[in-house]
Design a protein around this motif. Structure first.
Motif, PDB file in Angstrom:
ATOM      1  N   ARG A   1       0.839  -1.207   0.000  1.00  0.00           N
ATOM      2  CA  ARG A   1       0.000   0.000   0.000  1.00  0.00           C
ATOM      3  C   ARG A   1       0.870   1.251   0.000  1.00  0.00           C
ATOM      4  N   ILE A   2       1.959   1.207   0.745  1.00  0.00           N
ATOM      5  CA  ILE A   2       2.886   2.349   0.752  1.00  0.00           C
ATOM      6  C   ILE A   2       3.458   2.558  -0.650  1.00  0.00           C
ATOM      7  N   GLU A   3       3.880   1.480  -1.293  1.00  0.00           N
ATOM      8  CA  GLU A   3       4.415   1.560  -2.660  1.00  0.00           C
ATOM      9  C   GLU A   3       3.373   2.141  -3.618  1.00  0.00           C
ATOM     10  N   ILE A   4       2.126   1.694  -3.486  1.00  0.00           N
ATOM     11  CA  ILE A   4       1.053   2.158  -4.370  1.00  0.00           C
ATOM     12  C   ILE A   4       0.804   3.643  -4.176  1.00  0.00           C
ATOM     13  N   VAL A   5       0.737   4.079  -2.931  1.00  0.00           N
ATOM     14  CA  VAL A   5       0.496   5.495  -2.651  1.00  0.00           C
ATOM     15  C   VAL A   5       1.663   6.342  -3.153  1.00  0.00           C
ATOM     16  N   GLN A   6       2.891   5.886  -2.949  1.00  0.00           N
ATOM     17  CA  GLN A   6       4.050   6.640  -3.433  1.00  0.00           C
ATOM     18  C   GLN A   6       4.015   6.757  -4.957  1.00  0.00           C
ATOM     19  N   TYR A   7       3.669   5.676  -5.638  1.00  0.00           N
ATOM     20  CA  TYR A   7       3.557   5.723  -7.093  1.00  0.00           C
ATOM     21  C   TYR A   7       2.495   6.728  -7.507  1.00  0.00           C
ATOM     22  N   CYS A   8       1.359   6.695  -6.831  1.00  0.00           N
ATOM     23  CA  CYS A   8       0.248   7.600  -7.163  1.00  0.00           C
ATOM     24  C   CYS A   8       0.671   9.054  -7.000  1.00  0.00           C
ATOM     25  N   ILE A   9       1.369   9.359  -5.920  1.00  0.00           N
ATOM     26  CA  ILE A   9       1.831  10.731  -5.672  1.00  0.00           C
ATOM     27  C   ILE A   9       2.803  11.159  -6.767  1.00  0.00           C
ATOM     28  N   GLU A  10       3.729  10.275  -7.123  1.00  0.00           N
ATOM     29  CA  GLU A  10       4.703  10.589  -8.170  1.00  0.00           C
ATOM     30  C   GLU A  10       4.021  10.748  -9.529  1.00  0.00           C
ATOM     31  N   ASP A  11       2.894  10.072  -9.721  1.00  0.00           N
ATOM     32  CA  ASP A  11       2.157  10.120 -10.978  1.00  0.00           C
ATOM     33  C   ASP A  11       1.093  11.223 -10.951  1.00  0.00           C
ATOM     34  N   LYS A  12       1.358  12.277 -10.174  1.00  0.00           N
ATOM     35  CA  LYS A  12       0.460  13.441 -10.076  1.00  0.00           C
ATOM     36  C   LYS A  12      -0.966  13.041  -9.684  1.00  0.00           C
TER      37      LYS A  12
ATOM     38  N   LYS B   1      -2.845  -0.099 -12.748  1.00  0.00           N
ATOM     39  CA  LYS B   1      -1.490  -0.670 -12.732  1.00  0.00           C
ATOM     40  C   LYS B   1      -1.331  -1.707 -11.622  1.00  0.00           C
ATOM     41  N   TYR B   2      -1.854  -1.389 -10.427  1.00  0.00           N
ATOM     42  CA  TYR B   2      -1.675  -2.271  -9.273  1.00  0.00           C
ATOM     43  C   TYR B   2      -2.878  -3.190  -9.029  1.00  0.00           C
ATOM     44  N   GLN B   3      -3.903  -3.090  -9.902  1.00  0.00           N
ATOM     45  CA  GLN B   3      -5.097  -3.926  -9.787  1.00  0.00           C
ATOM     46  C   GLN B   3      -5.745  -3.817  -8.400  1.00  0.00           C
ATOM     47  N   VAL B   4      -5.924  -2.553  -7.972  1.00  0.00           N
ATOM     48  CA  VAL B   4      -6.601  -2.272  -6.714  1.00  0.00           C
ATOM     49  C   VAL B   4      -7.813  -1.401  -7.009  1.00  0.00           C
ATOM     50  N   SER B   5      -8.730  -1.349  -6.060  1.00  0.00           N
ATOM     51  CA  SER B   5      -9.973  -0.630  -6.316  1.00  0.00           C
ATOM     52  C   SER B   5      -9.916   0.826  -5.915  1.00  0.00           C
ATOM     53  N   TRP B   6      -9.027   1.209  -5.026  1.00  0.00           N
ATOM     54  CA  TRP B   6      -8.955   2.605  -4.609  1.00  0.00           C
ATOM     55  C   TRP B   6      -7.559   2.915  -4.129  1.00  0.00           C
ATOM     56  N   ILE B   7      -7.261   4.210  -4.176  1.00  0.00           N
ATOM     57  CA  ILE B   7      -5.973   4.686  -3.713  1.00  0.00           C
ATOM     58  C   ILE B   7      -6.265   5.655  -2.581  1.00  0.00           C
ATOM     59  N   GLY B   8      -5.816   5.328  -1.419  1.00  0.00           N
ATOM     60  CA  GLY B   8      -5.996   6.195  -0.262  1.00  0.00           C
ATOM     61  C   GLY B   8      -4.995   5.766   0.784  1.00  0.00           C
ATOM     62  N   TYR B   9      -4.851   6.554   1.793  1.00  0.00           N
ATOM     63  CA  TYR B   9      -3.898   6.186   2.814  1.00  0.00           C
ATOM     64  C   TYR B   9      -4.245   6.861   4.123  1.00  0.00           C
ATOM     65  N   ASN B  10      -3.694   6.281   5.154  1.00  0.00           N
ATOM     66  CA  ASN B  10      -3.827   6.834   6.491  1.00  0.00           C
ATOM     67  C   ASN B  10      -2.503   7.517   6.786  1.00  0.00           C
ATOM     68  N   LYS B  11      -2.503   8.820   6.881  1.00  0.00           N
ATOM     69  CA  LYS B  11      -1.260   9.592   7.042  1.00  0.00           C
ATOM     70  C   LYS B  11      -0.468   9.129   8.254  1.00  0.00           C
ATOM     71  N   ARG B  12      -1.158   8.780   9.339  1.00  0.00           N
ATOM     72  CA  ARG B  12      -0.450   8.374  10.552  1.00  0.00           C
ATOM     73  C   ARG B  12       0.369   7.135  10.312  1.00  0.00           C
ATOM     74  N   LYS B  13      -0.156   6.163   9.552  1.00  0.00           N
ATOM     75  CA  LYS B  13       0.574   4.941   9.292  1.00  0.00           C
ATOM     76  C   LYS B  13       1.792   5.209   8.425  1.00  0.00           C
ATOM     77  N   ILE B  14       1.639   6.019   7.388  1.00  0.00           N
ATOM     78  CA  ILE B  14       2.758   6.287   6.489  1.00  0.00           C
ATOM     79  C   ILE B  14       3.865   7.071   7.195  1.00  0.00           C
ATOM     80  N   ASN B  15       3.494   7.973   8.094  1.00  0.00           N
ATOM     81  CA  ASN B  15       4.501   8.755   8.799  1.00  0.00           C
ATOM     82  C   ASN B  15       5.337   7.915   9.755  1.00  0.00           C
ATOM     83  N   LYS B  16       4.913   6.690  10.073  1.00  0.00           N
ATOM     84  CA  LYS B  16       5.680   5.809  10.947  1.00  0.00           C
ATOM     85  C   LYS B  16       6.880   5.190  10.233  1.00  0.00           C
ATOM     86  N   CYS B  17       6.918   5.256   8.909  1.00  0.00           N
ATOM     87  CA  CYS B  17       8.004   4.644   8.130  1.00  0.00           C
ATOM     88  C   CYS B  17       9.326   5.322   8.398  1.00  0.00           C
TER      89      CYS B  17
END
Length: 167
Positions: free
Chosen positions: A131-142, A151-167
């Motif tokens: 999910r992190i990879e997918i979100v990063q790709y989406c951000i880079e792809d404007k 591309k990733y065969q998923v139904s939606w692109i979204g994220y929980n900011k708190r989880k990503i900030n833990k990386c």
């Protein structure tokens, strides 16, 4: 709270009293015998759609494009649910919340014979790192949600900011 009917003129007067600084949201809502949240919704609707919102009694129809755009704005953190309702002229937050749940449950927002591509498709389960990879790709792809979802065969692109900030 009270189930007494409040006339459109009374609603307009109450909202304008608040906007003119002649009372707080809580005090005006209490005087009318309605919930604070209902009064907040009146204010939001008045600001985004004007006085006529209290006079019209027809059911408002929302296009699939509007539904998808409003949900994507919410998932992207563009504004609060109140902000998004005002931006798109959505009469209640519960309507937006219903669309968010539909979107996250992989339910389709059907188009109305316009030949558009249906954005919502049945997705697949993903692991946290993917999910992190997918979100990063989406951000880079404007933020091209449709291309990323395909591309990733998923139904939606979204994220929980708190989880990503833990990386």
């Amino acid at each position: 709270m009270s189930k007494n009917k409040i006339s459109p003129d009374e609603k307009i007067c109450a909202v304008e009293l608040f906007l003119d600084g002649k009372g707080s949201q809580r005090s005006i809502a209490a005087q009318l015998g309605i919930s604070y949240q209902s009064f907040q919704q009146w204010i939001r609707n008045y600001k985004s759609m004007g006085k006529g919102i209290f006079i019209k009694k027809d059911n408002k129809k929302y296009s699939s494009d509007l539904k998808i755009s409003s949900v994507r704005d919410h998932l992207a953190g563009i504004g609060s649910q109140d902000d998004i309702c005002m931006k798109y002229g959505i009469r209640s937050k519960s309507k937006l919340q219903k669309w968010i749940n539909q979107y996250n449950s992989n339910e389709e927002f059907k188009t109305s014979g316009t030949g558009e591509t249906i954005i919502m498709t049945k997705g697949r389960k993903t692991i946290y790192e993917e999910r992190i990879e997918i979100v990063q790709y989406c951000i880079e792809d404007k933020n091209n949600y449709a291309e990323t979802a395909e591309k990733y065969q998923v139904s939606w692109i979204g994220y929980n900011k708190r989880k990503i900030n833990k990386c």
